[in-house]
Design a protein around this motif. Structure first.
Motif, PDB file in Angstrom:
ATOM      1  N   LEU A  29       0.823  -1.217   0.000  1.00 40.29           N
ATOM      2  CA  LEU A  29       0.000   0.000   0.000  1.00 40.29           C
ATOM      3  C   LEU A  29       0.855   1.264   0.000  1.00 40.29           C
ATOM      4  O   LEU A  29       0.544   2.229  -0.707  1.00 40.29           O
ATOM      5  CB  LEU A  29      -0.941   0.013   1.213  1.00 40.29           C
ATOM      6  CG  LEU A  29      -2.171  -0.869   1.126  1.00 40.29           C
ATOM      7  CD1 LEU A  29      -2.920  -0.863   2.460  1.00 40.29           C
ATOM      8  CD2 LEU A  29      -3.081  -0.433   0.005  1.00 40.29           C
ATOM      9  N   THR A  30       1.950   1.270   0.771  1.00 41.56           N
ATOM     10  CA  THR A  30       2.812   2.453   0.792  1.00 41.56           C
ATOM     11  C   THR A  30       3.510   2.637  -0.549  1.00 41.56           C
ATOM     12  O   THR A  30       3.656   3.765  -1.027  1.00 41.56           O
ATOM     13  CB  THR A  30       3.844   2.393   1.937  1.00 41.56           C
ATOM     14  OG1 THR A  30       4.588   1.186   1.842  1.00 41.56           O
ATOM     15  CG2 THR A  30       3.185   2.476   3.291  1.00 41.56           C
ATOM     16  N   ALA A  31       3.910   1.543  -1.180  1.00 37.54           N
ATOM     17  CA  ALA A  31       4.530   1.639  -2.506  1.00 37.54           C
ATOM     18  C   ALA A  31       3.526   2.170  -3.532  1.00 37.54           C
ATOM     19  O   ALA A  31       3.859   3.006  -4.380  1.00 37.54           O
ATOM     20  CB  ALA A  31       5.072   0.277  -2.931  1.00 37.54           C
ATOM     21  N   GLN A  32       2.280   1.691  -3.464  1.00 35.67           N
ATOM     22  CA  GLN A  32       1.248   2.162  -4.389  1.00 35.67           C
ATOM     23  C   GLN A  32       0.935   3.636  -4.171  1.00 35.67           C
ATOM     24  O   GLN A  32       0.732   4.382  -5.131  1.00 35.67           O
ATOM     25  CB  GLN A  32      -0.020   1.333  -4.240  1.00 35.67           C
ATOM     26  CG  GLN A  32       0.109  -0.076  -4.762  1.00 35.67           C
ATOM     27  CD  GLN A  32      -1.161  -0.875  -4.575  1.00 35.67           C
ATOM     28  OE1 GLN A  32      -2.231  -0.345  -4.287  1.00 35.67           O
ATOM     29  NE2 GLN A  32      -1.056  -2.188  -4.733  1.00 35.67           N
ATOM     30  N   ALA A  33       0.890   4.080  -2.914  1.00 35.61           N
ATOM     31  CA  ALA A  33       0.610   5.487  -2.620  1.00 35.61           C
ATOM     32  C   ALA A  33       1.709   6.385  -3.164  1.00 35.61           C
ATOM     33  O   ALA A  33       1.443   7.422  -3.783  1.00 35.61           O
ATOM     34  CB  ALA A  33       0.441   5.689  -1.112  1.00 35.61           C
ATOM     35  N   ALA A  38       3.604  10.119  -7.506  1.00 33.16           N
ATOM     36  CA  ALA A  38       4.684  10.317  -8.474  1.00 33.16           C
ATOM     37  C   ALA A  38       4.152  10.287  -9.908  1.00 33.16           C
ATOM     38  O   ALA A  38       4.744  10.880 -10.805  1.00 33.16           O
ATOM     39  CB  ALA A  38       5.762   9.250  -8.294  1.00 33.16           C
ATOM     40  N   SER A  39       3.013   9.628 -10.106  1.00 33.45           N
ATOM     41  CA  SER A  39       2.416   9.506 -11.442  1.00 33.45           C
ATOM     42  C   SER A  39       1.421  10.612 -11.766  1.00 33.45           C
ATOM     43  O   SER A  39       0.820  10.599 -12.834  1.00 33.45           O
ATOM     44  CB  SER A  39       1.724   8.148 -11.575  1.00 33.45           C
ATOM     45  OG  SER A  39       2.654   7.108 -11.401  1.00 33.45           O
ATOM     46  N   GLY A  40       1.194  11.528 -10.835  1.00 33.32           N
ATOM     47  CA  GLY A  40       0.334  12.663 -11.124  1.00 33.32           C
ATOM     48  C   GLY A  40      -0.958  12.751 -10.321  1.00 33.32           C
ATOM     49  O   GLY A  40      -1.667  13.749 -10.418  1.00 33.32           O
TER      50      GLY A  40
END
Length: 91
Positions: A29-33, A38-40
């Motif tokens: 979840l932290t990586a996805q957040a 970072a992706s906008g």
């Protein structure tokens, strides 16, 4: 950067992945957040669910704080948050 729910603010709702280890779930979840902002995306949202099925977070308010620590910028919203389960001072 747009504040939460402002015009132009775009969020991504995160759901816990189907992993057996709670630490791995939080790491994912932290990586996805972090990847989302970072992706906008301007922020991420988590929903509160109970019952033990996959994709449920019993305490999104706590996890929101952990996710903020992993994100370089952006916002996190536990939305919806089931207020009858919480003391007013905690919320």
């Amino acid at each position: 950067m747009s504040p939460p729910f402002a015009t132009g603010s775009i969020s991504l709702r995160l759901y816990p992945p189907r992993l057996d280890d709670p630490t791995q779930v939080l790491d994912e979840l932290t990586a996805q957040a972090a990847l989302a902002v970072a992706s906008g995306f301007t922020g991420v949202m988590l929903s509160e669910r109970h019952g033990g099925a996959w994709g449920q977070i019993p305490n999104p308010l706590q996890i929101a704080g952990w996710l903020l620590g992993a994100m370089p910028h952006g916002w996190v919203a536990p939305c919806p948050l089931l207020l009858p389960f919480r003391r007013a001072a905690v919320v």
